[in-house]
Design an enzyme around this catalytic site. Sequence first.
Site, PDB file in Angstrom:
ATOM      1  N   GLU A   1      12.134  -6.256  -3.246  1.00 43.96           N
ATOM      2  CA  GLU A   1      12.707  -7.409  -3.956  1.00 43.96           C
ATOM      3  C   GLU A   1      13.846  -6.930  -4.868  1.00 43.96           C
ATOM      4  O   GLU A   1      13.880  -5.783  -5.286  1.00 43.96           O
ATOM      5  CB  GLU A   1      11.641  -8.090  -4.812  1.00 43.96           C
ATOM      6  CG  GLU A   1      10.514  -8.723  -4.034  1.00 43.96           C
ATOM      7  CD  GLU A   1       9.553  -9.458  -4.948  1.00 43.96           C
ATOM      8  OE1 GLU A   1       9.606 -10.698  -4.965  1.00 43.96           O
ATOM      9  OE2 GLU A   1       8.764  -8.801  -5.642  1.00 43.96           O
TER      10      GLU A   1
ATOM     11  N   ASN B   1       3.628 -18.192  -3.534  1.00 41.84           N
ATOM     12  CA  ASN B   1       2.896 -17.474  -4.575  1.00 41.84           C
ATOM     13  C   ASN B   1       1.585 -18.188  -4.890  1.00 41.84           C
ATOM     14  O   ASN B   1       1.542 -19.416  -5.012  1.00 41.84           O
ATOM     15  CB  ASN B   1       3.748 -17.380  -5.851  1.00 41.84           C
ATOM     16  CG  ASN B   1       4.931 -16.463  -5.668  1.00 41.84           C
ATOM     17  OD1 ASN B   1       4.793 -15.244  -5.661  1.00 41.84           O
ATOM     18  ND2 ASN B   1       6.120 -17.036  -5.488  1.00 41.84           N
TER      19      ASN B   1
ATOM     20  N   GLU C   1       1.256 -14.824  -1.427  1.00 37.95           N
ATOM     21  CA  GLU C   1       1.572 -13.697  -2.304  1.00 37.95           C
ATOM     22  C   GLU C   1       0.752 -13.786  -3.590  1.00 37.95           C
ATOM     23  O   GLU C   1       0.657 -14.847  -4.206  1.00 37.95           O
ATOM     24  CB  GLU C   1       3.061 -13.685  -2.656  1.00 37.95           C
ATOM     25  CG  GLU C   1       3.973 -13.470  -1.464  1.00 37.95           C
ATOM     26  CD  GLU C   1       5.429 -13.313  -1.891  1.00 37.95           C
ATOM     27  OE1 GLU C   1       5.702 -13.320  -3.110  1.00 37.95           O
ATOM     28  OE2 GLU C   1       6.292 -13.183  -1.008  1.00 37.95           O
TER      29      GLU C   1
ATOM     30  N   GLU D   1      10.995 -16.994   0.936  1.00 31.58           N
ATOM     31  CA  GLU D   1      10.006 -17.160  -0.127  1.00 31.58           C
ATOM     32  C   GLU D   1      10.242 -18.506  -0.771  1.00 31.58           C
ATOM     33  O   GLU D   1      11.386 -18.842  -1.133  1.00 31.58           O
ATOM     34  CB  GLU D   1      10.101 -16.056  -1.173  1.00 31.58           C
ATOM     35  CG  GLU D   1       9.058 -16.216  -2.277  1.00 31.58           C
ATOM     36  CD  GLU D   1       9.040 -15.082  -3.295  1.00 31.58           C
ATOM     37  OE1 GLU D   1       8.207 -15.142  -4.220  1.00 31.58           O
ATOM     38  OE2 GLU D   1       9.851 -14.148  -3.166  1.00 31.58           O
TER      39      GLU D   1
ATOM     40  N   ASP E   1       2.352  -8.857  -4.542  1.00 32.89           N
ATOM     41  CA  ASP E   1       3.662  -8.948  -5.198  1.00 32.89           C
ATOM     42  C   ASP E   1       3.724  -8.006  -6.396  1.00 32.89           C
ATOM     43  O   ASP E   1       2.693  -7.570  -6.920  1.00 32.89           O
ATOM     44  CB  ASP E   1       3.885 -10.384  -5.646  1.00 32.89           C
ATOM     45  CG  ASP E   1       5.360 -10.716  -5.865  1.00 32.89           C
ATOM     46  OD1 ASP E   1       6.209  -9.852  -5.578  1.00 32.89           O
ATOM     47  OD2 ASP E   1       5.643 -11.843  -6.300  1.00 32.89           O
TER      48      ASP E   1
END
Length: 507
Positions: A449, A330, A362, A272, A392
């Site tokens: 996560e 993101n 995301e 990520e 997310d």
Amino acid sequence: MTPIRVASAATGSALGTGFLVLATLLVLLLAASVVALLVQRVRRRRHDAEARALAERLRRDAYHDALTGLLNREGFLHVAAEPLADGGAVAVVDLVLLGAVNDTLGHARGELFVRLAAERLTGAGAGVAGDGFVAARLEGDTFAVVLPRVDGRDAHRAAEVLRELLLPPYLVEGVRFEAPVVVGVAADGPWLADVPAGPERTSALLRRADVALAATRDGGEPVRCYEPSMGERAARRLRLIRGFSAAVARRDVRVDFQPVVSLGERTVIGVEALARWDHPELGLLLPDEFVPVLEATGQIGELTSFVLGEALAAARRWLDRGMRLSVAVNVAVANLGNPGFPDEVASLLVAHRVPAELLTLELTESGVSSEREVALPVLRRLHGLGCRIAVDDFGTGQSSLAHLRRLPVDQVKIDKSFVLGMGTECGDVAVVRAIVEMGHTLGLQVVAEGVERAAVRAALAEMGCDVAQGYLVSRPLPAGCFDAWLDSLDVRPREPGTAAGPRTLIA
């Protein structure tokens, strides 16, 4: 001699008639001139009256809101100066409901709601503020009210009463809406000692009430009074806004990478990409601090473009080393509201020669839920490119299953608050198990996560969770450090005939 006298008499008679006609004409001309002057004066007076009426109407329009009839911001600054001359406070009231009414019933009904709110505010404010009541509509369903002759404590109490009077549901054409209502208050104090009375002082109070209102959106009490520390935070935000573009150019903004691991095979399958800002004065800033600022000012697109470029450049570098690692970036709601965003993503994929399936975009569940109709066409185009879409912070939004069914989603990421609580809270274990089962039922990959303990990783693997990331594997690392971390791991040789390069093993 007689004929001569007759001629003279005739001549005199003619001259008399001529003088009479001339006099009559002169009188008529004089009368006409007088009438013209009178008409001109009447017209001038009428014109002056119309001009005064127009000027008054223009003055009123300049100082009043056309929809509600309340003062606008400029009018509030001038009119509120008088009741604030002997001290007092300004309250900024946000009903936080106009967007929901517009989305549900359309903008015409939204305007009706604003008028209803203004009427209720006028009645409530007059009861709370008394003779010094002044109200204005600043924008949308945000209003300002003068609370005259009160100190900070009394202003807070008055604002709470005002809020309570505005809370009852609003009925808009048969539909009931409940307004959350938050209030920011700024009271007269020592910090205004150097600010002259009048519109300038009103403006200072209004600015600080806006700052207090912004603090209510960060959570906590729905009524907040301004404190100097809030001003410091606002000044900090302003520095971030002004300095961001230059920080990107100087490379003060960077991208760190946190590995994503397959729980079944314990291999690193991707990363990520997470933005970090090394501010020269404020130190290391994490996204939680600067991303909301960039979203509010429309600069989030610049950040997203930067992170995408850095992430895809890293993916290309790893491909060249024989490692096929996906990169997750993101995406903000504002990006999904930009019809040109899919074209930008496509161009970056081509420029870095990265297959689209190695890019995961995301988005937060709450963000896409609030702007679903706007985001959906853009998400479908991104998915059509071959990019993977992940939701997310899953589990913290509303109507989660309903949203997932409508979105082109490949992956859900369980919110880390549930994963962190698995070691101590049975309820969190049940939530995580339910999300894993639901995700698999919908054919989605499930990512956990916040994995920080080996026991939690084992429990997730037992549940069938697909992927994990967290401090147990690694913290986010700068690009160079991440490459060194990869090199430190055991490497599984590439199997003959496979396209993928070496895959790293996690102990």
